[in-house]
Design a protein around this motif. Sequence first.
Motif, PDB file in Angstrom:
ATOM      1  N   LEU A 271      -7.696   9.412  -4.832  1.00 37.36           N
ATOM      2  CA  LEU A 271      -6.723   7.957  -4.508  1.00 37.36           C
ATOM      3  C   LEU A 271      -6.839   6.827  -4.511  1.00 37.36           C
ATOM      4  O   LEU A 271      -7.211   5.882  -4.633  1.00 37.36           O
ATOM      5  N   TYR A 272      -8.417   6.886  -3.149  1.00 32.14           N
ATOM      6  CA  TYR A 272      -8.990   5.532  -3.568  1.00 32.14           C
ATOM      7  C   TYR A 272      -9.540   5.815  -4.308  1.00 32.14           C
ATOM      8  O   TYR A 272      -9.240   3.625  -4.241  1.00 32.14           O
ATOM      9  N   GLY A 273     -10.700   5.729  -5.665  1.00 26.38           N
ATOM     10  CA  GLY A 273     -10.614   4.886  -7.052  1.00 26.38           C
ATOM     11  C   GLY A 273      -9.454   4.748  -7.448  1.00 26.38           C
ATOM     12  O   GLY A 273      -9.741   3.398  -7.993  1.00 26.38           O
ATOM     13  N   TRP A 274      -8.657   5.142  -7.467  1.00 29.14           N
ATOM     14  CA  TRP A 274      -7.210   4.918  -8.072  1.00 29.14           C
ATOM     15  C   TRP A 274      -6.508   3.604  -7.216  1.00 29.14           C
ATOM     16  O   TRP A 274      -5.966   2.923  -7.434  1.00 29.14           O
ATOM     17  N   VAL A 275      -6.652   3.187  -6.155  1.00 30.20           N
ATOM     18  CA  VAL A 275      -6.093   1.959  -5.387  1.00 30.20           C
ATOM     19  C   VAL A 275      -6.997   1.035  -6.070  1.00 30.20           C
ATOM     20  O   VAL A 275      -7.020  -0.113  -5.766  1.00 30.20           O
ATOM     21  N   ARG A 276      -8.159   1.246  -5.585  1.00 28.85           N
ATOM     22  CA  ARG A 276      -9.344   0.282  -5.822  1.00 28.85           C
ATOM     23  C   ARG A 276      -8.807  -0.297  -7.063  1.00 28.85           C
ATOM     24  O   ARG A 276      -9.844  -1.316  -8.063  1.00 28.85           O
ATOM     25  N   SER A 277      -8.721   0.592  -8.487  1.00 29.29           N
ATOM     26  CA  SER A 277      -8.698   0.317  -9.902  1.00 29.29           C
ATOM     27  C   SER A 277      -7.344  -0.859  -9.728  1.00 29.29           C
ATOM     28  O   SER A 277      -7.870  -1.697 -10.884  1.00 29.29           O
ATOM     29  N   GLY A 278      -6.640  -0.424  -8.385  1.00 29.09           N
ATOM     30  CA  GLY A 278      -5.299  -1.374  -9.548  1.00 29.09           C
ATOM     31  C   GLY A 278      -4.279  -0.056 -10.030  1.00 29.09           C
ATOM     32  O   GLY A 278      -3.540  -0.394 -10.596  1.00 29.09           O
ATOM     33  N   SER A 279      -5.000   0.959 -10.318  1.00 25.02           N
ATOM     34  CA  SER A 279      -3.649   1.810 -10.759  1.00 25.02           C
ATOM     35  C   SER A 279      -2.795   2.432 -10.095  1.00 25.02           C
ATOM     36  O   SER A 279      -1.883   3.006 -10.682  1.00 25.02           O
ATOM     37  N   LEU A 280      -2.966   2.036  -8.788  1.00 22.73           N
ATOM     38  CA  LEU A 280      -2.327   2.948  -7.683  1.00 22.73           C
ATOM     39  C   LEU A 280      -1.701   1.560  -6.738  1.00 22.73           C
ATOM     40  O   LEU A 280      -2.248   1.437  -6.054  1.00 22.73           O
ATOM     41  N   GLN A 281       0.041   1.769  -6.636  1.00 24.88           N
ATOM     42  CA  GLN A 281       0.434   0.679  -6.202  1.00 24.88           C
ATOM     43  C   GLN A 281       0.824   0.678  -4.927  1.00 24.88           C
ATOM     44  O   GLN A 281       1.732   2.331  -4.474  1.00 24.88           O
ATOM     45  N   LEU A 282       0.593   0.600  -3.879  1.00 24.21           N
ATOM     46  CA  LEU A 282       0.739   1.313  -2.550  1.00 24.21           C
ATOM     47  C   LEU A 282       1.929   0.699  -1.882  1.00 24.21           C
ATOM     48  O   LEU A 282       1.451  -0.727  -1.225  1.00 24.21           O
ATOM     49  N   ILE A 283       3.252   0.848  -1.688  1.00 21.79           N
ATOM     50  CA  ILE A 283       4.338   0.128  -1.021  1.00 21.79           C
ATOM     51  C   ILE A 283       4.574   0.641   0.005  1.00 21.79           C
ATOM     52  O   ILE A 283       4.125   1.149   0.707  1.00 21.79           O
ATOM     53  N   ALA A 284       4.667  -1.005   0.863  1.00 21.91           N
ATOM     54  CA  ALA A 284       4.803  -1.549   2.448  1.00 21.91           C
ATOM     55  C   ALA A 284       5.961  -1.678   3.178  1.00 21.91           C
ATOM     56  O   ALA A 284       6.490  -2.138   2.707  1.00 21.91           O
ATOM     57  N   GLY A 285       6.391  -0.434   3.987  1.00 22.29           N
ATOM     58  CA  GLY A 285       7.817  -0.246   4.207  1.00 22.29           C
ATOM     59  C   GLY A 285       8.367  -0.806   5.463  1.00 22.29           C
ATOM     60  O   GLY A 285       9.523  -0.601   5.409  1.00 22.29           O
ATOM     61  N   GLY A 286       7.591  -1.841   5.704  1.00 21.87           N
ATOM     62  CA  GLY A 286       7.203  -1.918   7.397  1.00 21.87           C
ATOM     63  C   GLY A 286       6.254  -2.154   8.317  1.00 21.87           C
ATOM     64  O   GLY A 286       6.199  -0.172   8.634  1.00 21.87           O
ATOM     65  N   THR A 287       6.423  -2.498   9.269  1.00 21.80           N
ATOM     66  CA  THR A 287       5.227  -1.944  10.581  1.00 21.80           C
ATOM     67  C   THR A 287       6.463  -2.089  11.743  1.00 21.80           C
ATOM     68  O   THR A 287       6.605  -3.560  12.184  1.00 21.80           O
ATOM     69  N   TYR A 288       6.268  -1.562  13.068  1.00 23.47           N
ATOM     70  CA  TYR A 288       6.533  -1.412  13.873  1.00 23.47           C
ATOM     71  C   TYR A 288       6.042  -1.539  15.038  1.00 23.47           C
ATOM     72  O   TYR A 288       5.269  -0.635  14.877  1.00 23.47           O
ATOM     73  N   ALA A 289       6.464  -2.134  15.901  1.00 20.49           N
ATOM     74  CA  ALA A 289       5.746  -2.037  17.571  1.00 20.49           C
ATOM     75  C   ALA A 289       5.418  -0.335  17.474  1.00 20.49           C
ATOM     76  O   ALA A 289       6.172   0.254  17.914  1.00 20.49           O
ATOM     77  N   LEU A 290       4.739  -0.150  18.237  1.00 23.71           N
ATOM     78  CA  LEU A 290       4.812   1.461  19.088  1.00 23.71           C
ATOM     79  C   LEU A 290       5.796   1.528  20.046  1.00 23.71           C
ATOM     80  O   LEU A 290       6.599   2.324  19.613  1.00 23.71           O
ATOM     81  N   ARG A 291       6.244   0.726  20.336  1.00 21.94           N
ATOM     82  CA  ARG A 291       7.332   0.936  21.333  1.00 21.94           C
ATOM     83  C   ARG A 291       9.173   0.715  20.970  1.00 21.94           C
ATOM     84  O   ARG A 291       9.627   1.435  21.210  1.00 21.94           O
ATOM     85  N   GLU A 292       8.825   1.032  19.822  1.00 22.12           N
ATOM     86  CA  GLU A 292      10.014   0.327  18.766  1.00 22.12           C
ATOM     87  C   GLU A 292      10.025   1.748  17.685  1.00 22.12           C
ATOM     88  O   GLU A 292      10.677   1.542  16.426  1.00 22.12           O
TER      89      GLU A 292
END
Length: 315
Positions: A271-292
Amino acid sequence: MRAIIMKEFGGPDVLQLQEVPDPSPRAGHLLVDVTSAGVNYADVHVRGNTYLAPVSLPYTPGNEVVGTTADGRRVVALTSGGGYAEKSLVHKRAAWDVPDDISDHQAATLALQGNSAWHVLFTTARLMAGETVVIPAAAGGVGSIAVQLARQCGAKVIALAGTEERRQLALELGAEAVVDSSSPNDLAERIKDAAGGPVQVALEMTGGKTFDAIVDALAPRGRLAVYGYASGEIAQVSVRALLERSITVGGFWLPSLYADRNALPTSMKALYGWVRSGSLQLIAGGTYALREAAQAHRDLESRTTTGKLLLDTNG
């Protein structure tokens, strides 16, 4: 340290931010200063007391973390709870160094959802090139990765998603066709129409009537890999249906691989290799504070989020 504590089971409001003692050192474990903690549907099941493994209260949810060890290593790790906290104790066997060219978000996404997508497709479903596979929640954390992995191996993907926006994302990630999964009515026929006939392989994580519909969409000698029950309904498998079409059903739960010395290191390296090569796109769904954390759970349960949700322990 600060941590999210559940003192009872229930809705998102049971997730409360509190000051608690630091974890006690244990042999074979690493103490990680957590920077990001992953939010997953398994955490919703824990909160509602419907998870496969029972938990004792009070409890801190969270099954994956990214952070640093006492000797300065940046690691990503899988845990058995305890992730929604500023510090977490993780087993060395379920922790991996994060390469400099992999971000915290990418590492967190790969640890639980990437490994789940990999093994549900290739270990449980045994997907092969040329086969047609149905992938549910195709814009979600596991689903969005599974769509891409299946395409990379040469399979044809029929993606299920509940909104037009999520179906469009699945197409952009490589799905051959998309099907509206917001209702199980006629779902089997709609899948077969999109695929041009019954399918060889399907993943399933909803349960209830959706499970039955996906079984109905399978071809003779088809293979079904079950990795969840997001609806809260655990389907009762019709043995008659399995026998009539020689269907194989396999279950998958990621913690069953934690003790395996080879399975997760192998998939993490790939999986690291696929991300590094650009073959795997990971979708950011949002970051919340711990309190959230409670709001993160509300958004996840709404089925409107895409990709990976994270908690920032600095917030």
